[in-house]
Motif scaffolding. Structure first.
Motif, mmCIF file in Angstrom:
data_model
loop_
_atom_site.group_PDB
_atom_site.id
_atom_site.type_symbol
_atom_site.label_atom_id
_atom_site.label_comp_id
_atom_site.label_asym_id
_atom_site.label_seq_id
_atom_site.Cartn_x
_atom_site.Cartn_y
_atom_site.Cartn_z
ATOM 1 N N LEU A 20 -7.295 -6.650 15.595
ATOM 2 C CA LEU A 20 -5.964 -6.693 14.977
ATOM 3 C C LEU A 20 -5.470 -5.289 14.650
ATOM 4 C CD1 LEU A 20 -6.325 -9.769 12.587
ATOM 5 C CD2 LEU A 20 -4.935 -9.616 14.659
ATOM 6 N N ARG A 21 -6.371 -4.433 14.194
ATOM 7 C CA ARG A 21 -5.994 -3.040 13.903
ATOM 8 C C ARG A 21 -5.581 -2.315 15.177
ATOM 9 N NH1 ARG A 21 -9.571 -3.056 9.544
ATOM 10 N NH2 ARG A 21 -8.200 -2.991 7.759
ATOM 11 N N GLU A 22 -6.365 -2.499 16.225
ATOM 12 C CA GLU A 22 -6.057 -1.833 17.494
ATOM 13 C C GLU A 22 -4.713 -2.292 18.054
ATOM 14 O OE1 GLU A 22 -9.377 -2.428 20.111
ATOM 15 O OE2 GLU A 22 -10.766 -1.450 18.721
ATOM 16 N N GLN A 23 -4.357 -3.558 17.819
ATOM 17 C CA GLN A 23 -3.084 -4.098 18.300
ATOM 18 C C GLN A 23 -1.914 -3.691 17.393
ATOM 19 O OE1 GLN A 23 -3.732 -8.324 18.385
ATOM 20 N NE2 GLN A 23 -5.422 -8.169 19.839
ATOM 21 N N GLY A 24 -2.214 -3.133 16.239
ATOM 22 C CA GLY A 24 -1.159 -2.746 15.298
ATOM 23 C C GLY A 24 -0.676 -3.898 14.445
ATOM 24 N N ALA A 25 -1.398 -5.022 14.474
ATOM 25 C CA ALA A 25 -0.975 -6.179 13.676
ATOM 26 C C ALA A 25 -1.237 -5.971 12.188
ATOM 27 C CB ALA A 25 -1.708 -7.431 14.162
ATOM 28 N N ILE A 26 -2.244 -5.171 11.860
ATOM 29 C CA ILE A 26 -2.517 -4.812 10.469
ATOM 30 C C ILE A 26 -2.697 -3.306 10.408
ATOM 31 C CG2 ILE A 26 -3.529 -7.040 9.832
ATOM 32 C CD1 ILE A 26 -6.305 -5.779 10.125
ATOM 33 N N GLY A 27 -2.554 -2.754 9.216
ATOM 34 C CA GLY A 27 -2.641 -1.318 9.044
ATOM 35 C C GLY A 27 -4.066 -0.800 9.133
ATOM 36 N N PRO A 28 -4.211 0.495 8.960
ATOM 37 C CA PRO A 28 -5.541 1.107 9.028
ATOM 38 C C PRO A 28 -6.426 0.614 7.883
ATOM 39 C CG PRO A 28 -3.905 2.693 8.269
ATOM 40 C CD PRO A 28 -3.163 1.457 8.675
ATOM 41 N N ALA A 29 -7.718 0.810 8.041
ATOM 42 C CA ALA A 29 -8.662 0.417 6.995
ATOM 43 C C ALA A 29 -8.358 1.202 5.732
ATOM 44 C CB ALA A 29 -10.088 0.664 7.460
ATOM 45 N N TYR A 30 -8.478 0.536 4.610
ATOM 46 C CA TYR A 30 -8.224 1.171 3.316
ATOM 47 C C TYR A 30 -9.368 2.108 2.979
ATOM 48 C CZ TYR A 30 -6.970 1.674 -1.580
ATOM 49 O OH TYR A 30 -6.606 2.179 -2.798
ATOM 50 N N SER A 31 -9.027 3.291 2.506
ATOM 51 C CA SER A 31 -10.096 4.227 2.138
ATOM 52 C C SER A 31 -9.983 4.682 0.721
ATOM 53 C CB SER A 31 -10.077 5.430 3.058
ATOM 54 O OG SER A 31 -8.815 6.039 3.090
ATOM 55 N N GLN B 125 -0.748 0.815 -20.197
ATOM 56 C CA GLN B 125 -0.939 1.695 -19.052
ATOM 57 C C GLN B 125 -1.819 0.967 -18.043
ATOM 58 O OE1 GLN B 125 0.181 4.866 -18.317
ATOM 59 N NE2 GLN B 125 1.490 4.744 -20.122
ATOM 60 N N ILE B 126 -1.398 0.924 -16.796
ATOM 61 C CA ILE B 126 -2.233 0.328 -15.756
ATOM 62 C C ILE B 126 -2.431 1.348 -14.643
ATOM 63 C CG2 ILE B 126 -1.604 -2.058 -16.267
ATOM 64 C CD1 ILE B 126 0.275 -1.985 -13.876
ATOM 65 N N ASP B 127 -3.570 1.243 -14.002
ATOM 66 C CA ASP B 127 -3.893 2.169 -12.920
ATOM 67 C C ASP B 127 -3.259 1.722 -11.610
ATOM 68 O OD1 ASP B 127 -5.475 3.841 -14.507
ATOM 69 O OD2 ASP B 127 -7.208 2.530 -14.261
ATOM 70 N N THR B 128 -2.839 2.704 -10.833
ATOM 71 C CA THR B 128 -2.333 2.479 -9.481
ATOM 72 C C THR B 128 -2.951 3.557 -8.594
ATOM 73 O OG1 THR B 128 -0.425 3.969 -9.481
ATOM 74 C CG2 THR B 128 -0.098 1.800 -10.494
ATOM 75 N N PRO B 129 -2.885 3.398 -7.282
ATOM 76 C CA PRO B 129 -3.386 4.455 -6.405
ATOM 77 C C PRO B 129 -2.686 5.803 -6.630
ATOM 78 C CG PRO B 129 -3.129 2.447 -5.157
ATOM 79 C CD PRO B 129 -2.518 2.206 -6.514
ATOM 80 N N GLN C 283 -5.661 -2.725 0.505
ATOM 81 C CA GLN C 283 -6.978 -2.640 -0.134
ATOM 82 C C GLN C 283 -7.804 -3.907 0.064
ATOM 83 O OE1 GLN C 283 -6.841 -1.342 -4.198
ATOM 84 N NE2 GLN C 283 -8.978 -1.823 -4.574
ATOM 85 N N HIS C 284 -7.173 -5.063 0.091
ATOM 86 C CA HIS C 284 -7.904 -6.323 0.187
ATOM 87 C C HIS C 284 -7.751 -7.016 1.541
ATOM 88 C CE1 HIS C 284 -8.817 -5.952 -4.014
ATOM 89 N NE2 HIS C 284 -7.537 -5.821 -4.299
ATOM 90 N N THR C 285 -7.122 -6.354 2.504
ATOM 91 C CA THR C 285 -6.852 -6.974 3.802
ATOM 92 C C THR C 285 -8.124 -7.491 4.462
ATOM 93 O OG1 THR C 285 -4.886 -5.618 4.139
ATOM 94 C CG2 THR C 285 -5.883 -6.593 6.103
ATOM 95 N N ASP C 286 -9.140 -6.645 4.553
ATOM 96 C CA ASP C 286 -10.370 -7.054 5.241
ATOM 97 C C ASP C 286 -11.036 -8.244 4.561
ATOM 98 O OD1 ASP C 286 -9.761 -4.878 6.800
ATOM 99 O OD2 ASP C 286 -11.724 -3.908 6.586
ATOM 100 N N SER C 287 -11.104 -8.221 3.226
ATOM 101 C CA SER C 287 -11.774 -9.327 2.533
ATOM 102 C C SER C 287 -10.980 -10.634 2.654
ATOM 103 C CB SER C 287 -12.033 -8.983 1.064
ATOM 104 O OG SER C 287 -10.833 -8.708 0.387
ATOM 105 N N VAL C 288 -9.649 -10.548 2.638
ATOM 106 C CA VAL C 288 -8.828 -11.761 2.785
ATOM 107 C C VAL C 288 -9.001 -12.337 4.194
ATOM 108 C CG1 VAL C 288 -6.460 -12.635 2.893
ATOM 109 C CG2 VAL C 288 -7.154 -11.144 1.013
ATOM 110 N N LEU C 289 -8.942 -11.470 5.205
ATOM 111 C CA LEU C 289 -9.114 -11.945 6.581
ATOM 112 C C LEU C 289 -10.515 -12.513 6.801
ATOM 113 C CD1 LEU C 289 -7.182 -9.174 8.532
ATOM 114 C CD2 LEU C 289 -6.434 -11.513 8.036
ATOM 115 N N ALA C 290 -11.514 -11.905 6.171
ATOM 116 C CA ALA C 290 -12.882 -12.429 6.275
ATOM 117 C C ALA C 290 -12.977 -13.814 5.641
ATOM 118 C CB ALA C 290 -13.867 -11.469 5.623
ATOM 119 N N GLU C 291 -12.303 -14.010 4.506
ATOM 120 C CA GLU C 291 -12.278 -15.334 3.866
ATOM 121 C C GLU C 291 -11.613 -16.374 4.755
ATOM 122 O OE1 GLU C 291 -10.805 -15.520 -0.135
ATOM 123 O OE2 GLU C 291 -11.867 -13.671 -0.686
ATOM 124 N N LEU C 292 -10.694 -15.940 5.598
ATOM 125 C CA LEU C 292 -10.017 -16.845 6.525
ATOM 126 C C LEU C 292 -10.844 -17.102 7.784
ATOM 127 C CD1 LEU C 292 -6.378 -15.474 6.218
ATOM 128 C CD2 LEU C 292 -7.294 -17.603 5.269
#
Length: 74
Positions: free
Chosen positions: A63-74, A12-16, A44-53
């Motif tokens: 990027l969020r305002e331009q619609g290039a990436i989705g809304p912040a994960y909550s 069994q694995i967890d998912t959202p 879920q990891h978009t912000d951390s991956v982009l920060a690493e870049l």
């Protein structure tokens, strides 16, 4: 499949959306239980991956305002 259940290949694995059954990876190594982590949510990891870049918070917000990436994960 009954054979997979008999060989204890399901975990069994967890998912959202809640836990789901998943098969273990194919190799069977005696004494080694492969790690099976939770499935991340979409974005879920978009912000951390982009920060690493090298992108800063302002860049990511733009990027969020331009619609290039989705809304912040909550």
């Amino acid at each position: 499949h009954p054979q997979l259940a008999a060989r204890d290949r399901w975990r069994q694995i967890d998912t959202p959306a809640g836990p789901i059954p998943a098969l273990l990876p194919p190799p069977v190594i005696t004494g080694f239980d492969p790690p099976v982590g939770a499935i991340p949510g979409l974005g879920q990891h978009t912000d951390s991956v982009l920060a690493e870049l090298g992108l800063g918070d302002d860049d990511i917000s733009a990027l969020r305002e331009q619609g290039a990436i989705g809304p912040a994960y909550s």
